[in-house]
Design an enzyme around this catalytic site. Structure first.
Site, short mmCIF file in Angstrom:
data_model
loop_
_atom_site.label_atom_id
_atom_site.label_comp_id
_atom_site.label_asym_id
_atom_site.label_seq_id
_atom_site.Cartn_x
_atom_site.Cartn_y
_atom_site.Cartn_z
N ASP A 91 0.86 -1.25 -0.02
CA ASP A 91 -0.02 -0.07 -0.09
C ASP A 91 0.93 1.39 -0.06
O ASP A 91 2.13 1.34 0.02
CB ASP A 91 -0.88 -0.01 1.23
CG ASP A 91 -0.14 -0.02 2.54
OD1 ASP A 91 -0.93 -0.36 3.50
OD2 ASP A 91 1.09 -0.06 2.55
N SER A 92 0.15 2.52 -0.15
CA SER A 92 1.14 3.52 -0.34
C SER A 92 1.60 4.37 1.04
O SER A 92 2.32 5.23 0.86
CB SER A 92 0.24 4.58 -1.12
OG SER A 92 -0.69 4.97 -0.36
N GLY A 93 1.05 3.91 2.03
CA GLY A 93 1.21 4.46 3.21
C GLY A 93 0.36 5.45 3.72
O GLY A 93 0.22 6.10 4.63
N GLY A 94 -0.56 5.79 2.50
CA GLY A 94 -1.58 7.07 2.91
C GLY A 94 -2.47 6.64 4.07
O GLY A 94 -2.76 7.62 4.83
N PHE A 95 -2.85 5.35 4.24
CA PHE A 95 -3.74 5.09 5.17
C PHE A 95 -3.14 5.21 6.57
O PHE A 95 -4.00 5.87 7.56
CB PHE A 95 -4.30 3.69 4.96
CG PHE A 95 -5.46 3.40 5.96
CD1 PHE A 95 -5.21 2.28 7.00
CD2 PHE A 95 -6.82 3.84 6.29
CE1 PHE A 95 -5.81 2.02 7.88
CE2 PHE A 95 -7.62 3.28 7.13
CZ PHE A 95 -7.06 2.44 8.14
N ASP A 145 -2.73 8.32 -1.75
CA ASP A 145 -4.17 8.82 -1.67
C ASP A 145 -4.53 9.35 -0.34
O ASP A 145 -3.51 9.12 0.62
CB ASP A 145 -5.17 7.84 -1.99
CG ASP A 145 -5.22 6.59 -0.87
OD1 ASP A 145 -6.24 5.84 -0.82
OD2 ASP A 145 -4.13 6.28 -0.37
N GLN A 222 -11.42 7.36 -4.15
CA GLN A 222 -12.11 7.82 -2.84
C GLN A 222 -13.50 8.41 -2.91
O GLN A 222 -14.13 8.11 -4.08
CB GLN A 222 -11.06 8.78 -2.15
CG GLN A 222 -9.53 7.97 -1.83
CD GLN A 222 -9.95 7.35 -0.61
OE1 GLN A 222 -10.91 7.42 0.12
NE2 GLN A 222 -8.97 6.48 -0.25
N GLY A 249 -10.85 3.98 1.45
CA GLY A 249 -11.61 4.59 2.30
C GLY A 249 -12.80 4.14 2.68
O GLY A 249 -13.75 4.82 3.15
N ASP A 299 -8.04 -7.37 1.04
CA ASP A 299 -6.84 -7.41 1.88
C ASP A 299 -7.30 -7.13 3.57
O ASP A 299 -8.35 -6.37 3.20
CB ASP A 299 -5.71 -6.72 1.90
CG ASP A 299 -5.79 -5.33 2.31
OD1 ASP A 299 -6.52 -4.72 1.50
OD2 ASP A 299 -5.27 -5.27 3.46
N CYS A 337 -12.03 -28.32 8.71
CA CYS A 337 -10.76 -27.68 8.19
C CYS A 337 -9.71 -28.55 7.95
O CYS A 337 -9.45 -29.36 8.85
CB CYS A 337 -10.49 -26.70 9.36
SG CYS A 337 -9.11 -25.76 8.62
N CYS A 339 -6.47 -27.73 7.71
CA CYS A 339 -5.20 -27.18 7.86
C CYS A 339 -4.53 -28.02 9.03
O CYS A 339 -4.95 -28.80 9.70
CB CYS A 339 -5.39 -25.68 8.36
SG CYS A 339 -5.68 -25.44 10.00
N CYS A 342 -5.81 -28.14 12.52
CA CYS A 342 -6.95 -28.82 12.97
C CYS A 342 -6.97 -30.30 12.72
O CYS A 342 -7.48 -31.17 13.15
CB CYS A 342 -8.15 -28.25 11.93
SG CYS A 342 -8.60 -26.63 12.28
N HIS A 368 -4.40 -21.31 11.19
CA HIS A 368 -5.77 -21.80 11.21
C HIS A 368 -6.57 -20.65 10.31
O HIS A 368 -7.34 -21.01 9.40
CB HIS A 368 -6.53 -22.24 12.42
CG HIS A 368 -8.02 -22.34 12.04
ND1 HIS A 368 -8.57 -23.39 11.31
CD2 HIS A 368 -9.10 -21.53 12.28
CE1 HIS A 368 -9.80 -23.29 11.43
NE2 HIS A 368 -10.18 -22.12 11.88
#
Lengths: 402, 402
Positions: A91-95, A145, A222, A249, A299, A337, A339, A342, A368
């Protein structure tokens, strides 16, 4: 071409796709685990490979602060640094600049902020964010952004959306000029490192990796919760032109029905033949729902963060493993599950590990939850392939287990 | 016969041996990682199997407090609870009761102490320690002893040693009467659980596991730093009769040359045809040295605890990974090490993980340190097999890397 995206099947609004990135072929809809500081907390990279993670996310803000972009760049970018040779998105760091920093000063130039670690002063702009993300060398990077705060009045949402659009232009301009500086093209030790690490990475066959490609820069839509502003932002971002588009956003405190409304409205104005990435969502039901609406990438820290708090997603509902009721339960966490956790450990053991504050609790819980999320998306993709709906796939529930 | 021990080769005082326990065949000299609360901190059981750990140690004191012996017993003992089907040794609780508890009251009956967790009052005796260890179901269990404080005057060392001898008799008496209550003989779900977990445990071939066997109880020699008292304790413990003997009460702050002196003197009076277990040691050089003196089994928290502090043992000396000098170092932690960590990750990455307080730091550091310790013992065994000496094997140094 930096990335290639093709749609292999559709069902309603949902699309089964193939996203070819420099480091990996990613089947969409895809959920991307978050590896904030270059690590999916507690889970070694070989376990991620075993979980069949194709692409993971790194946070530019955090990596910029430590270990620093130059360190990562010299080690061959994030791929070399993490010894991860599948795909990465940053990500851009904006958040984070907005969410982690009370004291910040925003101008047309960029954002001055203080490190949450030591209070030192820093400056992020579209240009510096691109510079950092190029140095980190992810396959897909994001425009810088402004994540509009929630709630905000219409005036504020407009101003913010328009600055994001101007910043998107600057991001693209800088990126186009410097994209060939990506470490996998310039750091000579890179190939050696990658081949000496993760030697049996299933996705590293020569025909699926192509490091002559550059990174891809995605634009971000946005506009707050205003559907008109979202439309305008989408059209303007598409006009600038990116190989993929994200909806940013959201998941900032708004009611879930508003999230859905905004996503649905925005998707209408994003090109159907390009990947659409909804940032920062969601629960297992939500990611299935958004995939059903035509979102290709998502994500969220939820599976990993919930795991660290002992909150585990299962086919029978959400399990809070610290509860006393599990203290002597010999059964697996989730009978449905497959995995490693489990298949091997009992609820009693997992409960003990969590109650005793053992590090293994975090490792196993995270394995898990990630497995559950990735399985959820696999079932969604399978449903699309088979022509079934993707809403409420069987066995997916975020409700607490009765 | 509960355990079988045979000596396959000797070189000087060192012995290459095979220790057949109910759950695993253990090659000696062996180093046993410590899994205090039923977990080797941060390392999942399948990674322990990959490291070829044959036997690990659990702490009765800690497990008694949480999750509690009954919980473990109902899950099939520690093997079922941890989903570990190789060998386990538990200590008696004697050491922690003394080292972790300021407020304690010792009588001939036993020790009243307060839980370090919540201050609740508890009582341990030879009988209750045996009861707990039978419930936990380890392959090898330890007599309940008094770990003499250091320093202590001769009077005190004698009184303590003699009580340990009387407690050893009581331990054996209770054990002989109740050993058939071990969970793997009595808890019907046990076999099901073990076979559903750790399915590809390499050491689970029918011919190497024999759960008709009972546990084995080892005696512990005390006597402080007084060689005469140590001799007397050894003779008295052998007279009571156990299938194996431990040397306890060392590594409690005494100078290393005193430790060696006591070990050497004590070994003289322990049967040559039975396993000798030196508790609570040591550095990589020390475990090689003691193996050379004729010690067959050792345990220590050092590799795992040091790992959590970023102190890593390598063939080039001890590395403090947090140091800035490693921040951009692309090389492996230890070029001579074949563990997963050294084969994949750079020093720069390990340093970053530690500096950023990432959980993965603990996991990877521990995997490496355990690998180093286990490799050290493998080289020692190999040396004995080849008829070479075991002192200062090549590449082993605990000194800081220059």
């Amino acid at each position: 071409m930096s990335i290639q995206f093709q749609i292999d099947a559709t069902r309603g609004s949902a699309r089964l796709g193939t996203l070819i990135t420099p480091h990996a072929v990613v089947e969409t809809p895809i959920f991307m685990p978050v590896g904030t500081l270059g690590s999916v907390k507690g889970v070694p990279q070989d376990l991620l490979e075993e979980l069949r993670v194709q692409i993971l996310l790194g946070n530019t803000y955090h990596l910029y602060l430590r270990p620093g972009v130059e360190t990562v760049r010299r080690l061959g970018g994030l791929h070399g640094f993490m010894a991860w040779d599948r795909a990465i998105l940053t990500d851009s760091g904006g958040f984070q600049v907005f969410s982690l920093n009370e004291l910040r000063k925003v101008t047309e130039e960029g954002v001055t902020f203080r490190s949450h670690l030591d209070g030192s002063s820093h400056f992020f702009s579209p240009e510096s964010s691109m510079e950092a993300q190029i140095g980190l060398g992810a396959d897909i990077i994001m425009a810088f952004d402004e994540c509009t705060e929630f709630p905000a009045d219409r005036e504020r949402m407009r101003t913010s959306m328009e600055m994001t659009a101007r910043w998107a232009e600057r991001s693209k301009e800088y990126f186009e000029e410097h994209k060939n500086e990506v470490p996998w093209k310039t750091v000579s030790s890179f190939e050696f490192q990658v081949s000496s690490g993760g030697a049996d990475a299933r996705n590293s066959k020569p025909e699926t990796r192509n490091l002559d490609r550059t990174q891809s820069l995605f634009g971000i839509v946005q506009g707050g919760m205003d559907l008109e502003l979202r439309k305008e932002s989408a059209l303007r971002t598409v006009e600038i032109g990116f190989p993929g588009y994200a909806i940013g956003g959201l998941s900032v405190g708004e009611p879930r029905e508003v999230t859905r409304e905004v996503v649905e409205a925005t998707l209408e104005y994003l090109p159907a033949d390009q990947p659409r990435y909804l940032m920062g969502v969601g629960t297992p039901e939500e990611i299935a729902t958004y995939a059903g609406m035509g979102v290709d990438m998502m994500d969220c820290v939820l599976p990993t963060r919930a795991a660290r708090h002992g909150l585990l997603f299962t086919s029978e509902g959400k399990v809070s493993i610290k509860q006393a009721r599990y203290a002597a339960d010999p059964g697996p966490l989730d009978p449905a599950c497959g995995c490693r956790v489990c298949r091997r450990y009992s609820r009693a053991y997992l409960r003990h590990l969590y109650a005793a504050n053992e590090v293994l609790a975090q490792v196993l819980n995270t394995v898990h939850n990630l497995s559950f999320y990735l399985d959820t998306m696999r079932r969604v993709r399978h449903s699309i392939r088979l022509g079934e709906g993707t809403r409420s796939p069987s066995g997916v529930s975020s409700q607490p287990k009765p």
